[in-house]
Structure formats: C-alpha cells, structure tokens
Design a protein around this motif. Sequence first.
Motif: not given
Length: 486
Positions: A407-434
Amino acid sequence: MLAKIKTVSFLGIEVLEITVEVHIGNGLPFFTIVGLPDKNISEAKDRIRAAFNVLGVSLPAKRITVNMSPANIQKEGSHYDLPIAIGILVAMGTISQDLVNNWLIIGELSLDGGINNTKGSLLASIFANSKNYTLICSTKSSYEVQLTGNKNVLIFQNLTEIIGYQNGGGSYLLDDYELRKQEEKFEIDMSDIEGQTIAKRILEIAAVFRLNVLMIGQPGIGKSMLAKRLITILPPLTPSEILEINMIYSIAENTSKQDFFAVPYRDPHYSTTLAALIGGGTKAQPGEVTLAHKGVLFLDELGEYTKVLEGLRQCMEDKKVTIARANKHIQYPADCQIIAAMNPCKCGYLNTEKQCKKAPQCSENYKNNISGPLLDRFDLIFYLENENHLKEEKRETSEEIRNRVIKARELYYELYQKQFEEILFEEIKAEKEAINLINQYCDKKKLSKRVRNKTFKTALVISLLENSKEIKTKHMLEATMYRANF
C-alpha cells in the motif's frame, strides 16, 4: 556443399547473432572449426560424430570446415553443437537449406543424438522473437522459453525428429498455454522472531523500495533470522522483473533458479572473492550482486570481509556492474537490496554483560575494515538490543507487514510519477519544520549530502507507511533515529 545456420553468442546478457557456415569439399578427411571457438566448441566434433553414428549417418570422407562468423568474436558454450550438426546435414543434402533459412538454433548434443538444454535459452528466445526467427531448441528448454511469451518456437528431443520434421512427421510447436504463477508460500515468517520490534520496523521501511541496511549487534541476537525473513515482506515481482531475473540465471554457469517467480536471495560467505561477489573470472560470469538482482544480497559478518567490499560501491550507487576485459566490456544489472550484518567488535561483546576485554581498541580496529564511502551508501544503520526477558506480544505475520508495504508503494506512485531512485530532494512534499530538522541534524553530525538525501527518502517511506501525503516532523525524527553513529 555449403550451408548457413543462424545461432547466437552471449556477451553478458547481450545477444549477438552468429552465422555458422559449413563447407564440405574435396581433400583429405578432416573436420575443423574456426572462428575463435573455445574448448567446448572444439569438442563438438566428437559429440557430433558419435550422434551421427547412432543415427546411422556417416560423416563424408571429405574436408569439413565450420566457420563461425563474425570471426573476431570469441565463441563459448555447448549450444553450438546443434547448429553445427544441422549445418552438416544441410551441406550433405539431408535437410533443405530453405527449411532452415529462418531458424535460429541452439542446443547441446548428447552422444545418442538427444538434444540437451543449454544456458541462454531464454535470451535466445527473446532475440529470436525480436527478429521474427523460429527458435529451435530442446524440449527441456520449453518451460524457460515460455516465460518470454514467444510462440514461434519448435522443440525437439533429438536429431531424428528434426530430420523427420522436414518430411512432415510430427508436431513440435511449443505448447500454447498460459504460465500461472503459484502462490508464494514461505516456510519462514516474521512472526517467528520474538521481540526486536524496532528491527522489524526498520526492515518494513527497507522493504518498500529495497533500501540498503546495516545491522550491528552481538552474536545470536537475531540478525540472520531477520535478514532471511525480509523476502517474505517484499512486494511481489512485476512481469518485467521476473523476466530480467531469469535472463541472468539463464546465462549463469553452475547456478539454476528452481522457482522462476521467486525473489532471489543470496548469502555468500565472507571468504568470497571479488570475482565471485562482483562478477568476472575467465568467462566474465555474473557475480552475487547480479544473481541477487531485484532481490536480497545478505552479507553476514561484514567486518570479516576483505577489500572485496569496495567493489560494492558502484553497484550500490549505479545498480549495475561493468567488467572490463582487454577486448570487451561486459555490463550486468545489479539492482539488489544489500542487507549487511556485523558484530560491534571482533569478539562481538562490546557494551554487553560479557564485556569486550580489549575495548575500545577492538571495536575501532574491527570497524576500520569498512570504509566511510561504503558506509555512506547504506540507507539505514542501527544497533540491535539484546532482549533476554521478552514480554508476551502479538507478533505480526509477514502477510500483514507485506500488505502495508504494498500500500505504501502504491501511494508513492499515486503521488509521484517517477521511480523512487530518480526523485529529487526538492520534489518531495514535506513540512518546513521537517526540512529544518534534517538540515540541523546533518550539520550537527557533519553528514554528507548523500546521507541527507537517504535520510530524507527514509522519512518519505515512513510517511507513506502511515498513509501521509507529506513528510511531517515526526516522520523525519524517526528517520534520523535509524542512522546510528558508526
């Protein structure tokens, strides 16, 4: 008195088309094979002569010359037996050249004229399908060939059947039925392990996108048990991954894969050589990192390995291995998940009740066997605690954990349309505090950008397991806990 037969040569998992030319001419009786054949191919003369005698066919008392073109490529393997034998039968007029013009032939001959399976059947089937050739192979290769979906295949048990086929005798088409994957049933399960809740949690995180893990703990604490049970929680292989894995095993010598659909699990001994681990040798065979492609490579007693460990750097980063030779370069895929385990020191009892008698020097010397650049490439590093007094607990099964991983892998591909190895730091959705937290953590620990990115991606996986569409501070905090000081 001239025949031309198509076959193949293997350069790693790359397939090259080879033309076997057979000429029977006047001269003293002599049988020669040219075109850079290896010893296996040179011995084909004796196998062919014996097989023909059993069939009641005599080689002509003339000069037989076999040329394998292009002549500048080294030819290796026993799969050239059948192409050469059929080439001789065509040159003798027993079989028509028109019949074999569109055939791609592989197979090893036995002395009674039977056709044996050879390595590379699966690769040859893929190549034949791409060229619209009819593949000719042994009936013993049929199940492997069917993985490719190639229906343009003729399978034979012996040379007699091939001769009879020309006269319309018998049907030798590959059976047309769908391969059905059996349900995976494991004899081991995560519920077998008492305690080690944090270790199980870390392996669950690692399973989502095959993160590399280093476990450190005293002997008998359960490191090997955990590693062996990792394959029970990994997501199922995709059809393309199944094909990739079996392509590798198809050309690997002295190694077979009993279950075509199983996730590979390899656990070489720490005395293994660089060629055995990474690949190489006289025939540039795939190593353990390639045989574990899309699966798990378990390296137990990591501190006991010698310099062979440094060979892992390329495959951990690039997911491939390149073997260089004077006349060729062979590239193998090596996208495996590395799970390593080691003791905290040479004797194994640092910071335990038994105590290490040579601390801290024993620990420092032991850890020095593993270089900083190699450690940098591990996504998760953690110490296992010894749990002598276990409480009653509800142990989760591998199936329950695996469902969360999927389910976690399915959610990833729903949010990001690229391979996990290819995703960049800036493309990941994160809170500012994180984001502030990971920056402060890396500055304080003097960690590299590679480690920062790996920790950030670990936090991403944790958020996915909790069905969150962005990384929160608690996810980042948990991710930093799994990057222990070494």
